[in-house]
Structure formats: structure tokens, C-alpha cells
Enzyme design. Structure first.
Site, PDB file in Angstrom:
ATOM      1  N   SER A 119      -8.614 -15.470  13.879  1.00 20.13           N
ATOM      2  CA  SER A 119      -7.949 -16.535  12.719  1.00 20.13           C
ATOM      3  C   SER A 119      -7.754 -17.861  13.017  1.00 20.13           C
ATOM      4  O   SER A 119      -7.334 -18.596  12.350  1.00 20.13           O
ATOM      5  CB  SER A 119      -6.890 -15.695  12.218  1.00 20.13           C
ATOM      6  N   HIS A 140     -13.687 -12.970   9.042  1.00 22.06           N
ATOM      7  CA  HIS A 140     -12.010 -12.801   9.279  1.00 22.06           C
ATOM      8  C   HIS A 140     -11.633 -11.666   8.097  1.00 22.06           C
ATOM      9  O   HIS A 140     -11.358 -12.153   7.086  1.00 22.06           O
ATOM     10  CB  HIS A 140     -11.518 -14.074   9.127  1.00 22.06           C
ATOM     11  N   GLU A 152     -13.008 -13.561   4.969  1.00 20.94           N
ATOM     12  CA  GLU A 152     -13.278 -14.870   4.981  1.00 20.94           C
ATOM     13  C   GLU A 152     -14.722 -15.009   5.985  1.00 20.94           C
ATOM     14  O   GLU A 152     -14.686 -14.570   7.106  1.00 20.94           O
ATOM     15  CB  GLU A 152     -12.281 -15.939   5.618  1.00 20.94           C
ATOM     16  N   ASN A 190      -5.006 -18.548   6.112  1.00 25.89           N
ATOM     17  CA  ASN A 190      -3.888 -18.647   7.053  1.00 25.89           C
ATOM     18  C   ASN A 190      -3.279 -20.204   7.040  1.00 25.89           C
ATOM     19  O   ASN A 190      -2.327 -20.763   7.330  1.00 25.89           O
ATOM     20  CB  ASN A 190      -4.249 -18.497   8.613  1.00 25.89           C
TER      21      ASN A 190
HETATM   22  N1  3HC Z   1      -7.479   3.899   5.524  1.00 30.56           N
HETATM   23  C1  3HC Z   1      -7.388   4.301   4.134  1.00 30.56           C
HETATM   24  N2  3HC Z   1      -6.413   4.287   3.635  1.00 30.56           N
HETATM   25  C2  3HC Z   1      -5.181   4.267   4.015  1.00 30.56           C
HETATM   26  C3  3HC Z   1      -4.993   3.629   5.537  1.00 30.56           C
HETATM   27  C4  3HC Z   1      -5.921   3.653   6.130  1.00 30.56           C
HETATM   28  N3  3HC Z   1      -6.280   3.495   7.503  1.00 30.56           N
HETATM   29  N4  3HC Z   1      -3.648   3.618   5.623  1.00 30.56           N
HETATM   30  C5  3HC Z   1      -3.072   3.650   4.381  1.00 30.56           C
HETATM   31  N5  3HC Z   1      -3.798   3.957   3.409  1.00 30.56           N
HETATM   32  C6  3HC Z   1      -3.543   4.453   2.125  1.00 30.56           C
HETATM   33  C7  3HC Z   1      -2.124   5.281   2.077  1.00 30.56           C
HETATM   34  O1  3HC Z   1      -2.481   6.518   2.065  1.00 30.56           O
HETATM   35  C8  3HC Z   1      -1.714   4.957   0.670  1.00 30.56           C
HETATM   36  O2  3HC Z   1      -2.479   5.892  -0.112  1.00 30.56           O
HETATM   37  P1  3HC Z   1      -1.478   6.495  -1.643  1.00 30.56           P
HETATM   38  O3  3HC Z   1      -1.482   5.256  -2.366  1.00 30.56           O
HETATM   39  O4  3HC Z   1      -2.497   7.281  -2.170  1.00 30.56           O
HETATM   40  O5  3HC Z   1      -0.534   7.058  -0.823  1.00 30.56           O
HETATM   41  C9  3HC Z   1      -2.186   3.466   0.323  1.00 30.56           C
HETATM   42  O6  3HC Z   1      -3.304   3.117   1.448  1.00 30.56           O
HETATM   43  C10 3HC Z   1      -1.124   2.487   0.268  1.00 30.56           C
HETATM   44  O7  3HC Z   1      -0.432   2.827   1.437  1.00 30.56           O
HETATM   45  P2  3HC Z   1       1.050   2.123   1.501  1.00 30.56           P
HETATM   46  O8  3HC Z   1       1.943   2.811   0.552  1.00 30.56           O
HETATM   47  O9  3HC Z   1       1.418   2.011   3.010  1.00 30.56           O
HETATM   48  O10 3HC Z   1       0.602   0.701   0.955  1.00 30.56           O
HETATM   49  P3  3HC Z   1       1.526  -0.158  -0.228  1.00 30.56           P
HETATM   50  O11 3HC Z   1       1.050   0.001  -1.627  1.00 30.56           O
HETATM   51  O12 3HC Z   1       2.862  -0.431   0.460  1.00 30.56           O
HETATM   52  O13 3HC Z   1       0.735  -1.340   0.218  1.00 30.56           O
HETATM   53  C11 3HC Z   1       0.070  -3.258   1.704  1.00 30.56           C
HETATM   54  C12 3HC Z   1       0.545  -1.995   1.838  1.00 30.56           C
HETATM   55  C13 3HC Z   1      -1.396  -3.318   1.275  1.00 30.56           C
HETATM   56  C14 3HC Z   1       0.109  -3.720   3.143  1.00 30.56           C
HETATM   57  C15 3HC Z   1       0.753  -4.441   0.798  1.00 30.56           C
HETATM   58  O14 3HC Z   1       2.370  -4.355   1.252  1.00 30.56           O
HETATM   59  C16 3HC Z   1       0.295  -5.886   0.894  1.00 30.56           C
HETATM   60  O15 3HC Z   1      -0.603  -6.216   0.468  1.00 30.56           O
HETATM   61  N6  3HC Z   1       1.003  -6.531   1.702  1.00 30.56           N
HETATM   62  C17 3HC Z   1       0.432  -7.927   2.146  1.00 30.56           C
HETATM   63  C18 3HC Z   1      -0.415  -7.708   3.481  1.00 30.56           C
HETATM   64  C19 3HC Z   1      -0.917  -9.159   3.854  1.00 30.56           C
HETATM   65  O16 3HC Z   1      -0.661 -10.251   3.293  1.00 30.56           O
HETATM   66  N7  3HC Z   1      -1.622  -9.152   4.797  1.00 30.56           N
HETATM   67  C20 3HC Z   1      -2.415 -10.215   5.242  1.00 30.56           C
HETATM   68  C21 3HC Z   1      -1.629 -10.558   6.573  1.00 30.56           C
HETATM   69  S1  3HC Z   1      -2.272 -12.143   7.131  1.00 30.56           S
HETATM   70  C22 3HC Z   1      -3.500 -11.614   8.394  1.00 30.56           C
HETATM   71  O17 3HC Z   1      -3.884 -10.510   8.480  1.00 30.56           O
HETATM   72  C23 3HC Z   1      -4.191 -12.650   8.771  1.00 30.56           C
HETATM   73  C24 3HC Z   1      -4.363 -12.466  10.574  1.00 30.56           C
HETATM   74  O18 3HC Z   1      -5.137 -13.860  10.772  1.00 30.56           O
HETATM   75  C25 3HC Z   1      -2.991 -12.927  10.763  1.00 30.56           C
END
Ligand code: 3HC
Length: 284
Positions: A119, A140, A152, A190
Site C-alpha cells: 500500500s 492492492h 487497485e 489510502n
Molecule cells: N470469507 C468469506 N466470508 C466471510 C469471511 C471470509 N473470510 N469472513 C466473514 N465473512 C462473512 C461473514 O460470515 C458474514 O456473513 P453473514 O452476513 O452471512 O453472516 C459476512 O461476511 C459479513 O461479516 P461481518 O458481519 O463481520 O461484516 P459486516 O457486515 O460487519 O462488515 C466489513 C464488515 C466488510 C469489514 C465492513 O464493516 C466494512 O466495509 N468496513 C470498512 C472496511 C474498510 O474500510 N477496509 C479498508 C481498510 S484500508 C486497507 O485495507 C488498505 C490497507 O492498505 C491499509
């Protein structure tokens, strides 16, 4: 060019997610970890994930066995010699990545594409460490990889158009939506996200509002899936700080400078979910 065998370097938070989505999309995936114990840990983490999906009724047992059979782990980089695509997802260390790309260049077949999930590191420097700079680019992914739809695709000024096209198609095949960007520190997401997260820390540090209220404000006021402190805890405070430092180094703009509180949280070992405590405490 057809991609069949995929190598992934690193099976931590990001690497294991990349292994998962690639294997579920039907690719044979071999990941590399630093030693045998970490290989076992990576395989264990993946097994647990797939068992969890079976328990939730999202995957049947036969499909779980089939996908696990497509995944292998090794502690030897040389074992990537049969890969058509390698995605590097090691810790963010430019020097280490440069050396790894030089090694991959010697190990992998001439047609292989070498990609990085970085990243913040310089993709052009990685390309320059190889004798195949036209076949090096950034892919990414976002955390958590299995759930986040975006990748990305970051080309350098050296990357071949056909390589970008093949890699972009592969991203679609693993179920993600590609966006195109240039190799510029932090790419699109980012570049916009990090200053926002750092500003949230500054607001809290300045006493404007509580953690919870800032998080609630951004969730309900902007419709974000999680507030900035919940997201910082998910990403890892050390990762966020490292990315910010590299961005500050590159652009010399104060908005990318990590605020004092973030530095102190990292020094105190409060790195987020992965250490059980960041801005919030986590149990279980
Ligand atoms: N494989 C498949 N499915 C999975 C899984 C996996 N490994 N882990 C969880 N799931 C499923 C769960 O079983 C759940 O299923 P269900 O709805 O049928 O029960 C579903 O996915 C959703 O799980 P959660 O309830 O934990 O998810 P939420 O609905 O609360 O959403 C989230 C979680 C997607 C993380 C959401 O909160 C979100 O989008 N958050 C923002 C995350 C973000 O901004 N990420 C970017 C960070 S920056 C980055 O990464 C860049 C780096 O370079 C720093």
C-alpha cells in the site's frame, strides 16, 4: 497468457485473504512463509476460515475439501518456480521487497507476472530490481480481503499494457472490481483515507469528542460502514502509522504526518484488534 498457478508471499492478514479468494476462484495457490511454523499457522488459519464458512452453510464440505486441496504452503521461495502470477504480501519494507523481487525474477518462469500488494512501497523500485520490469505491477487488495470488493491495479511507467490487461482480468476472475491507478505512494484509496484517519486522531487528541461519538458521527452522518477508530483498529495502528510516514516522506505535506497520539499508541503496543487492544479493547 493464461494464469493457472498463483504464488502468494506472506500468509498473514492480507496474504491469507488473497490465498482464499484465489483458491475459491479455482486457481492453484502456493503461499510462502518465513518458516515451517508460520506455514502451519497460515494453513490452520485458512482451514478455520473454510470450516467457519461450512458451519454457516456458505460452503459445502466437498467444496471446502476441494478448495483446501488447491492450497499449498512452503517456506522455500524456490517452490514458486511454476507460478504464472506471484502476489507479494509481505510486511511493508522496501528493501526486503526489492530483494524478494530480485529473487523471484531468478526463480519464476520468464512469462510470470510479479505483483505486489503493497500500500505504500515504491512499485517502480520493485520493477527495477528485476530483469522483467514490464511484468511488474501493484495489485492492492483491501482488508478484510474476502469481503472488500476493490483491487487497485497500479502500473508503473515501465509496465506493459498486456500485463495490466492480464492482471486486471485475473482480478475480475477472483471476484473483485479493479480500478486503474499509477504507481504513486498510497494510490487512490489510502491517499484519501489516511488523512481522514489521521484527522480523526487529531480531533480526539484535541478533546473535541469521545472516540465513540466520533465513530458514531461518521457512521451515521456519512453512512460509512465503520467509524475511523474502529477502522484504525481493524487496519492496525502500526500499519496506518507506517503508511502515513511513507506518505509524509514522499509528499512532505503536514496532513500526512502521524499525530503524536498515534505514535504513542504504537509504542505502547496498542496496535488494534490483532493485539487485543487499540483505541478499543477486544476480547475473544
Ligand atoms: N470469507 C468469506 N466470508 C466471510 C469471511 C471470509 N473470510 N469472513 C466473514 N465473512 C462473512 C461473514 O460470515 C458474514 O456473513 P453473514 O452476513 O452471512 O453472516 C459476512 O461476511 C459479513 O461479516 P461481518 O458481519 O463481520 O461484516 P459486516 O457486515 O460487519 O462488515 C466489513 C464488515 C466488510 C469489514 C465492513 O464493516 C466494512 O466495509 N468496513 C470498512 C472496511 C474498510 O474500510 N477496509 C479498508 C481498510 S484500508 C486497507 O485495507 C488498505 C490497507 O492498505 C491499509
Amino acid at each position: 497468457m493464461t494464469i493457472q498457478n498463483v504464488g502468494v508471499i506472506g500468509c498473514g492478514l492480507m496474504g491469507s485473504g488473497i490465498v482464499q479468494v484465489a483458491a475459491q476462484a479455482g486457481f492453484r495457490v502456493l503461499f510462502v512463509e518465513a518458516n515451517g511454523a508460520l506455514v502451519e499457522r497460515g494453513l490452520g488459519r485458512l482451514r478455520e476460515t473454510f470450516e467457519g464458512l461450512v458451519a454457516k452453510g456458505k460452503l459445502d464440505a466437498a467444496a471446502k475439501d476441494a478448495v483446501l486441496a488447491r492450497i499449498g504452503g512452503t517456506a522455500r521461495l524456490e517452490d514458486l518456480k511454476g507460478c504464472d502470477l506471484v502476489v507479494e504480501a509481505m510486511t511493508e519494507n522496501q528493501q526486503l521487497k526489492n530483494e524478494t523481487f530480485a529473487q523471484l525474477d531468478r526463480i519464476c518462469p520468464p512469462h510470470a507476472i510479479l505483483a505486489t500488494n503493497t500500500s505504500s512501497c515504491n512499485v517502480t523500485a520493485l520493477a527495477a530490481a528485476t530483469t522483467r520490469p514490464r511484468q511488474v505491477l501493484g495489485l492492492h487488495f483491501f482488508n478484510p480481503v474476502p469481503l472488500m470488493k476493490l483491487v487497485e491495479v497500479a502500473r508503473t511507467i515501465l509496465t506493459d499494457e498486456a500485463v495490466v490487461a492480464t492482471a486486471t482480468e485475473w482480478v475480475r476472475t477472483v471476484g473483485k472490481t479493479p480500478v486503474q491507478t499509477k504507481d504513486s505512494t498510497a494510490f487512490i484509496v489510502n491517499r484519501l483515507l489516511v488523512p481522514y484517519l489521521l484527522d480523526a486522531v487529531r480531533l480526539y487528541e484535541g478533546g473535541l469528542a469521545s472516540l465513540e461519538d466520533i465513530d458514531t458521527a461518521m457512521k451515521l452522518g456519512c453512512g460509512y460502514p465503520m467509524g475511523p477508530f474502529t477502522l484504525l483498529d481493524l487496519v492496525g495502528l502500526d500499519t496506518a502509522m507506517y503508511v502515513a510516514e511513507v506518505m509524509f516522506e514522499e509528499f512532505r505535506e503536514p496532513r500526512y504526518a502521524p499525530p503524536p497520539l498515534l505514535k504513542r499508541m504504537v509504542l505502547a503496543g496498542r496496535l488494534g484488534r490483532k493485539t487485543g487492544r487499540g483505541f478499543y479493547a477486544y476480547t475473544g
